[in-house]
Design a protein around this motif. Structure first.
Motif, mmCIF file in Angstrom:
data_model
loop_
_atom_site.group_PDB
_atom_site.id
_atom_site.type_symbol
_atom_site.label_atom_id
_atom_site.label_comp_id
_atom_site.label_asym_id
_atom_site.label_seq_id
_atom_site.Cartn_x
_atom_site.Cartn_y
_atom_site.Cartn_z
ATOM 1 N N THR A 32 0.917 -1.103 -0.024
ATOM 2 C CA THR A 32 0.010 0.089 -0.094
ATOM 3 C C THR A 32 0.890 1.176 0.022
ATOM 4 O O THR A 32 0.640 2.128 -0.657
ATOM 5 N N PHE A 33 1.733 1.411 0.612
ATOM 6 C CA PHE A 33 2.457 2.692 1.027
ATOM 7 C C PHE A 33 4.079 2.751 0.360
ATOM 8 O O PHE A 33 4.452 3.714 0.165
ATOM 9 N N ASN A 34 4.366 1.469 -0.127
ATOM 10 C CA ASN A 34 5.833 1.396 -1.007
ATOM 11 C C ASN A 34 5.709 1.200 -1.977
ATOM 12 O O ASN A 34 6.699 0.453 -2.763
ATOM 13 N N CYS A 35 4.335 0.931 -2.874
ATOM 14 C CA CYS A 35 4.448 0.897 -4.352
ATOM 15 C C CYS A 35 5.107 2.076 -4.982
ATOM 16 O O CYS A 35 4.241 3.129 -5.027
ATOM 17 N N PRO A 36 5.920 1.939 -5.823
ATOM 18 C CA PRO A 36 6.426 3.136 -6.649
ATOM 19 C C PRO A 36 5.501 3.861 -7.573
ATOM 20 O O PRO A 36 5.674 4.997 -7.795
ATOM 21 N N ARG A 37 4.488 3.135 -8.157
ATOM 22 C CA ARG A 37 3.667 3.726 -9.095
ATOM 23 C C ARG A 37 2.369 4.316 -8.468
ATOM 24 O O ARG A 37 1.449 4.844 -9.121
ATOM 25 N N LEU A 69 2.406 -11.705 -5.926
ATOM 26 C CA LEU A 69 1.364 -11.268 -6.814
ATOM 27 C C LEU A 69 1.332 -9.810 -6.490
ATOM 28 O O LEU A 69 0.972 -9.054 -7.651
ATOM 29 N N LEU A 70 1.176 -9.325 -5.298
ATOM 30 C CA LEU A 70 1.338 -7.740 -4.813
ATOM 31 C C LEU A 70 2.301 -7.205 -5.683
ATOM 32 O O LEU A 70 2.038 -6.013 -6.263
ATOM 33 N N ALA A 71 3.284 -7.643 -5.645
ATOM 34 C CA ALA A 71 4.716 -6.909 -6.347
ATOM 35 C C ALA A 71 4.429 -6.744 -7.588
ATOM 36 O O ALA A 71 4.831 -5.949 -8.455
ATOM 37 N N ALA A 72 3.793 -8.099 -8.353
ATOM 38 C CA ALA A 72 3.686 -8.054 -9.852
ATOM 39 C C ALA A 72 2.728 -6.801 -10.173
ATOM 40 O O ALA A 72 2.610 -6.160 -11.176
ATOM 41 N N ALA A 73 1.598 -6.770 -9.351
ATOM 42 C CA ALA A 73 0.372 -5.939 -9.886
ATOM 43 C C ALA A 73 0.881 -4.496 -9.407
ATOM 44 O O ALA A 73 0.540 -3.623 -10.330
ATOM 45 N N CYS A 74 1.414 -4.249 -8.377
ATOM 46 C CA CYS A 74 2.056 -2.842 -8.279
ATOM 47 C C CYS A 74 3.327 -2.721 -9.296
ATOM 48 O O CYS A 74 2.917 -1.556 -9.930
ATOM 49 N N HIS A 75 4.191 -3.254 -9.732
ATOM 50 C CA HIS A 75 4.944 -3.025 -10.809
ATOM 51 C C HIS A 75 4.383 -2.940 -12.232
ATOM 52 O O HIS A 75 4.759 -1.949 -12.795
ATOM 53 N N LYS A 96 -0.519 -2.591 -25.993
ATOM 54 C CA LYS A 96 -0.657 -4.260 -26.249
ATOM 55 C C LYS A 96 -0.892 -4.882 -24.894
ATOM 56 O O LYS A 96 -1.569 -5.838 -25.093
ATOM 57 N N ALA A 97 -0.571 -4.463 -23.756
ATOM 58 C CA ALA A 97 -1.097 -4.882 -22.635
ATOM 59 C C ALA A 97 -2.012 -4.334 -22.019
ATOM 60 O O ALA A 97 -2.038 -3.274 -21.620
ATOM 61 N N ILE A 98 -2.781 -5.055 -21.270
ATOM 62 C CA ILE A 98 -4.306 -4.522 -20.817
ATOM 63 C C ILE A 98 -4.355 -5.104 -19.404
ATOM 64 O O ILE A 98 -3.982 -6.511 -18.984
ATOM 65 N N GLY A 99 -4.714 -4.483 -18.292
ATOM 66 C CA GLY A 99 -5.106 -5.072 -17.019
ATOM 67 C C GLY A 99 -4.094 -4.974 -15.953
ATOM 68 O O GLY A 99 -3.013 -4.479 -16.007
ATOM 69 N N LEU A 100 -4.612 -5.658 -14.824
ATOM 70 C CA LEU A 100 -3.632 -5.267 -13.421
ATOM 71 C C LEU A 100 -2.273 -6.099 -13.976
ATOM 72 O O LEU A 100 -1.367 -5.440 -13.268
ATOM 73 N N LEU A 101 -2.116 -7.258 -14.561
ATOM 74 C CA LEU A 101 -0.821 -7.828 -14.529
ATOM 75 C C LEU A 101 -0.637 -7.835 -16.020
ATOM 76 O O LEU A 101 0.588 -8.424 -16.505
ATOM 77 N N GLN A 102 -1.039 -6.889 -16.873
ATOM 78 C CA GLN A 102 -0.692 -6.415 -18.424
ATOM 79 C C GLN A 102 -0.497 -7.406 -19.222
ATOM 80 O O GLN A 102 0.679 -7.662 -19.768
#
Length: 191
Positions: A32-37, A69-75, A96-102
């Motif tokens: 929640t607090f340390n996702c760079p995006r 999974l959280l790290a992937a979704a954040c990134h 080309k990429a769409i969604g939470l996990l692109q």
């Protein structure tokens, strides 16, 4: 006597939290607090993060990779299920990429790319499916290395020699979160 059984039956209806609850609470806090995006952590959908945690539990992610999974979704999307990316690979600048996990267009045959739960389950299923292949190809004995190689093999284009010695970018973000959790625990911080 009746009061005792009433209280006992009431207490038995409460569910005990899973054993990994405290570990996941720390990871969700970092996510929640340390996702760079993420510019405003208050706007992060906590329910979505916990849904992703439950999907990880469903697939039996080992303790050292909790939060993958959280790290992937954040990134990939900053937890945005409608994110659009990878325009650089398109001649016309279309995403080309769409969604939470692109996921790219090929995944649309199997899932709705804008549905975060479907995407997350599909992503985890792909990783889990790579484990036997990675064990045979890479000959890793440690479960940690097997999961890491399966992770990178599942999310990248196939390579004839395999991806035994590679790590996904999401892994570095997860490691950063784990270090912060460890540092907070040493300080005695419950934050």
């Amino acid at each position: 006597m009746i009061v005792f059984f009433t209280i006992l039956s009431t207490l038995s209806t409460f569910q005990t939290p899973p054993a990994d609850q405290a570990a996941y609470e720390a990871v969700v806090e970092q996510a929640t607090f340390n996702c760079p995006r993420i510019k405003n952590p208050e706007k992060v959908n906590q329910e979505l993060l916990w849904d992703l945690v439950n999907i990880e539990r469903e697939f039996g992610v080992p303790p050292y990779h909790r939060g993958m999974l959280l790290a992937a979704a954040c990134h990939e999307s900053g937890y945005n299920p409608n994110a659009k990316g990878d325009r650089k690979f398109s001649k016309r600048g279309k995403p080309k990429a769409i969604g939470l996990l692109q996921f790219w267009k090929w995944a649309a045959k199997y899932i709705d790319r804008t549905n975060p739960i479907e995407s997350a389950r599909f992503w985890m299923k792909r990783i889990k499916r790579q484990i036997p292949f990675v064990k045979k190809k890479c000959r890793w004995r440690s479960e940690k290395r097997v999961w890491l190689a399966a992770w990178v093999t599942a999310i990248r284009y196939p390579k004839k020699s395999g991806r035994c010695h590679e790590k996904p970018k999401h892994y570095y973000l997860l490691r950063k979160w784990k270090k912060a959790i460890k540092k907070n625990r040493k300080k005695g911080c419950s934050c």
